[in-house]
Design an enzyme around this catalytic site. Structure first.
Site, short mmCIF file in Angstrom:
data_model
loop_
_atom_site.label_atom_id
_atom_site.label_comp_id
_atom_site.label_asym_id
_atom_site.label_seq_id
_atom_site.Cartn_x
_atom_site.Cartn_y
_atom_site.Cartn_z
N CYS A 99 0.80 -1.23 0.00
CA CYS A 99 0.00 0.00 0.00
C CYS A 99 0.84 1.28 0.00
O CYS A 99 0.54 2.24 -0.72
CB CYS A 99 -0.95 0.00 1.20
SG CYS A 99 -0.28 -0.80 2.67
N HIS A 115 -3.09 6.09 4.72
CA HIS A 115 -1.66 6.23 5.00
C HIS A 115 -1.19 7.60 4.51
O HIS A 115 -1.59 8.05 3.43
CB HIS A 115 -0.84 5.18 4.22
CG HIS A 115 -0.98 3.77 4.73
ND1 HIS A 115 -1.72 3.41 5.83
CD2 HIS A 115 -0.40 2.62 4.27
CE1 HIS A 115 -1.61 2.10 6.02
NE2 HIS A 115 -0.83 1.60 5.08
O1 25A Z 1 1.09 -12.07 4.84
P1 25A Z 1 0.84 -10.66 4.43
O2 25A Z 1 0.87 -10.48 2.94
O3 25A Z 1 1.74 -9.69 5.10
O4 25A Z 1 -0.67 -10.31 4.89
C1 25A Z 1 -1.11 -10.39 6.26
C2 25A Z 1 -2.49 -9.82 6.43
O5 25A Z 1 -2.47 -8.48 5.98
C3 25A Z 1 -3.71 -8.15 5.41
C4 25A Z 1 -4.65 -9.35 5.44
O6 25A Z 1 -5.54 -9.27 6.58
C5 25A Z 1 -3.63 -10.47 5.63
O7 25A Z 1 -4.20 -11.56 6.31
N1 25A Z 1 -3.37 -7.72 4.08
C6 25A Z 1 -2.92 -8.40 3.02
N2 25A Z 1 -2.65 -7.64 2.00
C7 25A Z 1 -2.94 -6.39 2.40
C8 25A Z 1 -2.87 -5.11 1.79
N3 25A Z 1 -2.42 -4.94 0.54
C9 25A Z 1 -3.41 -6.45 3.71
N4 25A Z 1 -3.78 -5.39 4.38
C10 25A Z 1 -3.70 -4.21 3.75
N5 25A Z 1 -3.26 -4.06 2.51
P2 25A Z 1 -7.13 -9.12 6.47
O8 25A Z 1 -7.67 -9.04 7.84
O9 25A Z 1 -7.50 -8.06 5.52
O10 25A Z 1 -7.63 -10.47 5.79
C11 25A Z 1 -7.42 -11.70 6.29
C12 25A Z 1 -8.24 -12.64 5.36
O11 25A Z 1 -7.49 -13.82 5.14
C13 25A Z 1 -8.35 -14.93 5.38
N6 25A Z 1 -7.63 -16.12 5.78
C14 25A Z 1 -6.82 -16.29 6.83
N7 25A Z 1 -6.35 -17.55 6.89
C15 25A Z 1 -6.86 -18.19 5.83
C16 25A Z 1 -7.68 -17.29 5.12
N8 25A Z 1 -8.34 -17.64 4.04
C17 25A Z 1 -8.21 -18.93 3.62
N9 25A Z 1 -7.45 -19.84 4.24
C18 25A Z 1 -6.77 -19.52 5.34
N10 25A Z 1 -6.03 -20.46 5.96
C19 25A Z 1 -9.22 -14.43 6.49
O12 25A Z 1 -10.37 -15.20 6.61
C20 25A Z 1 -9.52 -13.03 6.05
O13 25A Z 1 -10.55 -13.04 5.08
P3 25A Z 1 -10.69 -15.90 8.03
O14 25A Z 1 -11.79 -16.80 7.76
O15 25A Z 1 -9.41 -16.46 8.62
O16 25A Z 1 -11.08 -14.78 9.02
C21 25A Z 1 -12.40 -14.36 9.02
C22 25A Z 1 -12.65 -13.59 10.29
O17 25A Z 1 -12.08 -14.25 11.45
C23 25A Z 1 -11.29 -13.36 12.22
N11 25A Z 1 -10.12 -14.14 12.63
C24 25A Z 1 -8.92 -14.14 12.02
N12 25A Z 1 -8.08 -14.94 12.71
C25 25A Z 1 -8.76 -15.46 13.75
C26 25A Z 1 -10.07 -14.96 13.72
N13 25A Z 1 -10.98 -15.33 14.61
C27 25A Z 1 -10.64 -16.17 15.58
N14 25A Z 1 -9.38 -16.70 15.68
C28 25A Z 1 -8.44 -16.37 14.80
N15 25A Z 1 -7.21 -16.92 14.90
C29 25A Z 1 -10.95 -12.25 11.30
O18 25A Z 1 -10.98 -11.03 12.02
C30 25A Z 1 -12.01 -12.25 10.25
O19 25A Z 1 -13.01 -11.31 10.53
O1 L14 Z 2 2.82 -6.08 2.34
O2 L14 Z 2 0.48 -3.81 8.47
O3 L14 Z 2 0.94 -5.33 1.58
O4 L14 Z 2 0.01 -1.96 7.44
C1 L14 Z 2 0.27 -4.24 3.87
C2 L14 Z 2 -0.19 -3.79 5.21
C3 L14 Z 2 2.13 -5.49 4.96
C4 L14 Z 2 1.61 -5.02 6.31
C5 L14 Z 2 1.67 -5.65 2.53
C6 L14 Z 2 0.44 -3.12 7.45
C7 L14 Z 2 1.06 -5.51 3.90
C8 L14 Z 2 0.95 -3.70 6.16
#
Ligand code: 25A
Ligand code: L14
Length: 339
Positions: free
Chosen positions: A132, A244
């Site tokens: 982002c 941001h």
């Molecule tokens: O690894 P990275 O790239 O650094 O990304 C890390 C995280 O950053 C966000 C995104 O979070 C990601 O998980 N992200 C990624 N790219 C981004 C960007 N460009 C970014 N943020 C900003 N800019 P998120 O909260 O947006 O989305 C998470 C989604 O991922 C799904 N997910 C997780 N594990 C999964 C999965 N999907 C498939 N298979 C898997 N194994 C997740 O779905 C969500 O849609 P979910 O079902 O896990 O979660 C649904 C709800 O449940 C809550 N929750 C999460 N963890 C837990 C939980 N509840 C109870 N226990 C938990 N451990 C969540 O709050 C959600 O509402």
């Molecule tokens: O690499 O926590 O796109 O604000 C973007 C959100 C990394 C973490 C990525 C954050 C993510 C970041």
């Protein structure tokens, strides 16, 4: 009637996934079948698309049969594991995570900056969405770079909690509520309290003392602008929900005046110039939230060097920083590449 495309949203229950769904709706993306995928935890949950219910399914390797475009935002581990399966099934993946961004066979795309790079999707069937903070930086700098050739970028970020996802948004809400009642604030998502504080750490620390987020900005900016420009970054989390902000200093080969920079940015794609000190007009996250543009202001010459400029750049990290950028890539993909 023109062709409709089958779209999967991976991570549909997350902060970014929800915004991707909204962007597909808002931008009237020609969706045929829609599929919402998330972890087993969310399977069975019912969300909507264009007013109709859609049941969330568990993400598996067999989820992508008949899917044309898969928008991924479920974290890097899921992208590493499942993008290849999706691509094998014939879907083009547009991935929001950091998993594939620096892969030389995966294009890293910001439509206003390097749309032609999309053509490289055929190598792996994956297109990466940049970080982002990188997206808004390159949208603002591209017109200045084309005119004056940037030599060096110094950037400090002021990043909203929504970047970390839903749980971080809830954590800031919870901490503010607790503190206003004189109660202790729980810290689970971040290592320290974020309410009424600033954290000079985003992502984990690397061996060189920088954080992952800081080095993403360095490496991704160079890949997108296709130069070996010097970039140095400091990434800071601030108690803001959406949007941001970035303080940006550039050194250029050619002189660029404030007036010239304003003129270039006024007509730049995806940019809105908000730069009128006399009326105290400058970009702020409260105004950028919910918008798809990158806002630029506070343009000043850096008087400490020969050719330098300072700017302040703000964008909605969940929209232009993630979901909107991904859907814009999908729009170009169906218009120019997919049949
Ligand atoms: O690894 P990275 O790239 O650094 O990304 C890390 C995280 O950053 C966000 C995104 O979070 C990601 O998980 N992200 C990624 N790219 C981004 C960007 N460009 C970014 N943020 C900003 N800019 P998120 O909260 O947006 O989305 C998470 C989604 O991922 C799904 N997910 C997780 N594990 C999964 C999965 N999907 C498939 N298979 C898997 N194994 C997740 O779905 C969500 O849609 P979910 O079902 O896990 O979660 C649904 C709800 O449940 C809550 N929750 C999460 N963890 C837990 C939980 N509840 C109870 N226990 C938990 N451990 C969540 O709050 C959600 O509402
Ligand atoms: O690499 O926590 O796109 O604000 C973007 C959100 C990394 C973490 C990525 C954050 C993510 C970041």
């Amino acid at each position: 009637m023109s062709k409709l495309w089958n779209v999967a949203v991976v991570g549909a229950t997350g902060a970014v996934g929800a915004q991707m769904i909204e962007c597909l709706e808002e931008r009237s993306f020609p969706v045929g079948k829609i599929k919402y995928l998330a972890s087993a935890r969310s399977a069975g949950e019912i969300l909507e698309f264009r007013g109709k219910p859609v049941v969330v399914e568990e993400l598996t390797h067999d989820s992508f049969e008949g899917i044309d475009i898969a928008l991924f935002s479920a974290g890097g581990d899921r992208s590493r594991e499942f993008c290849p399966s999706a691509a094998r099934a014939g879907a083009v993946c547009i991935d929001n995570s950091s998993a594939w961004r620096m892969d030389p066979d995966v294009p890293l795309v910001v439509p206003e900056v390097n749309p032609l790079a999309i053509a490289g999707y055929t190598k792996k069937g994956i297109i990466a969405n940049p970080n982002c903070s990188t997206i808004q930086l390159v949208v603002a700098l591209k017109p200045l770079h084309d005119y004056a050739a940037i030599k060096r970028i110094v950037v400090s970020t002021y990043q909203a909690v929504s970047g970390t996802g839903k749980k971080a948004i809830e954590e800031l809400h919870g901490q503010i509520r607790s503190m206003l009642q004189g109660l202790p604030a729980d810290c689970t998502v971040y290592p320290h309290r974020i309410a009424f504080n600033c954290l000079p750490q985003i992502d984990s620390f690397l061996e060189n003392g920088y954080t992952g987020e800081e080095m993403k900005m360095v490496n991704e900016t160079r890949k997108i602008l296709e130069t070996e420009i010097g970039v140095t970054a400091t990434a800071v989390r601030v108690p803001v929900f959406y949007g941001h902000s970035e303080s940006v200093n550039i050194e250029t080969v050619k002189k660029i005046t404030v007036d010239k920079a304003r003129e270039l940015l006024k007509s730049a794609p995806g940019v809105e110039l908000v730069d009128d000190p006399a009326t105290r007009a400058y970009p702020m996250p409260i105004d950028a939230a919910g918008q798809d543009l990158t806002f630029v202001g506070r343009i000043r010459e850096d008087e400490s060097i020969v050719n330098g400029l300072n700017l302040w750049v703000v964008a909605d990290n969940i929209r232009k920083g993630a979901a909107t950028n991904a859907v814009q890539i999908a729009e170009i993909l169906i218009e120019k590449y997919l049949k």
